[in-house]
Design a protein around this motif. Structure first.
Motif, short mmCIF file in Angstrom:
data_model
loop_
_atom_site.label_atom_id
_atom_site.label_comp_id
_atom_site.label_asym_id
_atom_site.label_seq_id
_atom_site.Cartn_x
_atom_site.Cartn_y
_atom_site.Cartn_z
N VAL A 68 -3.32 0.96 4.85
CA VAL A 68 -2.42 1.34 5.93
C VAL A 68 -1.15 0.50 5.88
O VAL A 68 -1.21 -0.72 5.68
N ALA A 123 7.78 7.09 7.88
CA ALA A 123 7.15 8.28 8.46
C ALA A 123 6.17 7.93 9.57
O ALA A 123 5.82 8.77 10.38
N ALA A 170 -5.49 10.89 4.40
CA ALA A 170 -6.63 10.11 3.92
C ALA A 170 -6.96 8.99 4.90
O ALA A 170 -6.07 8.36 5.47
N LYS A 171 -8.25 8.75 5.05
CA LYS A 171 -8.75 7.70 5.94
C LYS A 171 -8.11 6.35 5.64
O LYS A 171 -7.75 5.60 6.54
N SER A 172 -7.95 6.06 4.35
CA SER A 172 -7.50 4.71 3.96
C SER A 172 -6.08 4.38 4.39
O SER A 172 -5.73 3.22 4.47
N VAL A 173 -5.25 5.38 4.64
CA VAL A 173 -3.87 5.10 5.03
C VAL A 173 -3.54 5.53 6.46
O VAL A 173 -2.41 5.35 6.92
N ALA A 174 -4.53 6.11 7.16
CA ALA A 174 -4.26 6.66 8.50
C ALA A 174 -4.22 5.59 9.57
O ALA A 174 -5.00 4.63 9.53
N TYR A 175 -3.31 5.71 10.52
CA TYR A 175 -3.29 4.82 11.68
C TYR A 175 -4.42 5.19 12.64
O TYR A 175 -5.00 4.35 13.31
N PRO A 195 0.99 9.31 6.24
CA PRO A 195 0.73 9.66 7.63
C PRO A 195 2.02 10.15 8.29
O PRO A 195 3.11 9.68 7.95
N GLY A 196 1.91 11.08 9.20
CA GLY A 196 3.08 11.60 9.91
C GLY A 196 3.63 12.90 9.34
O GLY A 196 4.40 13.59 10.01
#
Ligand SMILES: [K+]
Ligand SMILES: [K+]
Ligand SMILES: [K+]
Lengths: 207, 207, 207
Positions: free
Chosen positions: A25, A31, C108-113, C76-77
């Motif tokens: 993250v 974005a 993807a889960k790994s980069v999501a806030y 994300p976004g």
């Protein structure tokens, strides 16, 4: 067996690549709401016509500044270029976090025209700013050093540095990247991407 | 052992993919300063509303022309479409180079709606143009044939062709891609991407 | 042997990744001519300033709607956010097809806030609309249920669901995605990408 192991590793590595390259993250991502709020003098090249100056006021932000908070997709030129071999950028994060690491990225060696503009010795600072538009609170004296880093031209193009959080600091929403040298260019330093990783304070209970 | 070998190959292949797909410097890349300076009649489709004509003057450049100097990211439609099954594009490179190879790319078979618009038989020419805006020097007679190429629909979507540099030529900063046939479409030919690889003359001493 | 097998798998998986992630033709893709024609109330966040309302008329389409017909590149976004935990989007495909599958994708889960805004229970409907701009033909009563799907947060971020085509339907050029629940967010649901796969009726003879 060996073939299913290989396949598993392949899928995992491609997933990581597809997940913004790191699978981690990024609270500085444009974005996601991150933005550049201050920076030293930008470098304006005549050659690449997207590098135009935009505003000249004291607090104006160059139109290319946001590029350092976006993916580069293996493309030279997708960076924020600043004048000289030292300078700084301040970034407001998407939200206040407990910082755990930062990633500094330059264009890959294999596609670069010239890598002398890569940053070298850097310091990363953090602070917490309560009110979003309070200019008096942007004093550098409130900044806490989070990490001294050196970008290594011979290593991966995205280099992650973990942070040992100082006791005196709880959360940060402003991060400052200062570079004091680059890899040889006398005219400018290019920041392809800078990411900030960490934990949201309430993330354990909120999840 | 075998697993560490597999992991090494995986990392290497993903790095190449992440480095603009080929891991090779492209002197025609738009983000690096390359640009289309001349082309034959563009194809204007009513269906895809981004294909609008832009300017009709003798030397006007279609707004989609630059797409052939940018990545396509596996997306059909991210191309420059020209009328008919033959035509040409001229590109000014970022800088003068000793050309070593060119890469012609079409959209991947697996995601394409139709591949009949792919170029087939092509010729690549080069020349050196001193002054940047001298219209008299754009004569085609100064062009030197660098390579005859054929785009093969059954091979990789990005196909690289090496150049045996003619003795008569030193460096080029203008490259011309002529296509004399395509893979079946009577109406138009799509160029997804064209790259030019080579060496900068002073690169050994300057590095 | 094992090493050449591993290399083969690697190349194949990277090709699939490079071919829009799935290596499958998408008839809803914006760059291919797909577009959102109707949707429920969009979610307007003050935080991310690209989420601005654009038009308020009965048939107005939000400027972010197209994002769900474009790649997200692990960012994300890059989604279309709709109000609440239920809503719908109608999409006109590039062309009429016999639908075979749809793919629903979240970040993807790994980069999501935060993944609570991911859609959960959905229904996919299809219909054929003759004239392109006939508002009377957009009646929902002509819609045929193609598939009930559930987006699983623990599975891959791009999830493909195959369609058993109802006898009563031949081709569709309008597809409607209805979501009746999400993964917890009371305020909004984000659609990162929705793809429609199938066969063009004349593809066998035309090829
Ligand atoms: K960038
Ligand atoms: K392209
Ligand atoms: K998207």
């Amino acid at each position: 067996d060996i073939t299913s192991y290989a396949k598993e590793v392949i899928i995992k590595e491609i997933e990581k690549h597809a997940a913004d390259g790191l699978g981690r993250v990024d609270y500085a991502l444009a974005a996601g709401g991150g933005r550049v709020t201050k920076h030293s003098e930008p470098f304006v090249s005549q050659k690449i016509n997207t590098w135009l100056p935009k505003g000249k006021g004291r607090n104006s932000i160059h139109s290319n500044a946001q590029k350092m908070l976006e993916p580069s997709f293996g493309q030279p030129g997708q960076c924020f270029a600043l004048q000289g071999s030292n300078g700084f950028i301040e970034i407001r994060l998407r939200s206040a976090i407990i910082p755990e690491a930062v990633t500094l990225e330059h264009v890959a060696k294999s596609v670069a025209y010239d890598r002398s503009s890569a940053p070298k010795d850097c310091r990363v600072y953090g602070r917490f700013e309560g009110s979003e538009f309070d200019p008096s609170s942007s004093d550098e004296e409130n900044m806490v050093l989070l990490k001294e880093i050196r970008y290594d031209l011979e290593s991966n193009n995205a280099q992650t540095f973990s942070i040992d959080l100082p006791i005196s600091l709880e959360v940060v929403n402003i991060v400052r990247l200062e570079f004091s040298s680059n890899h040889g260019s006398p005219s400018h330093t290019c920041i392809y991407r800078f990411r900030v990783h960490g934990l949201e304070p309430g993330s354990i209970t909120e999840n």
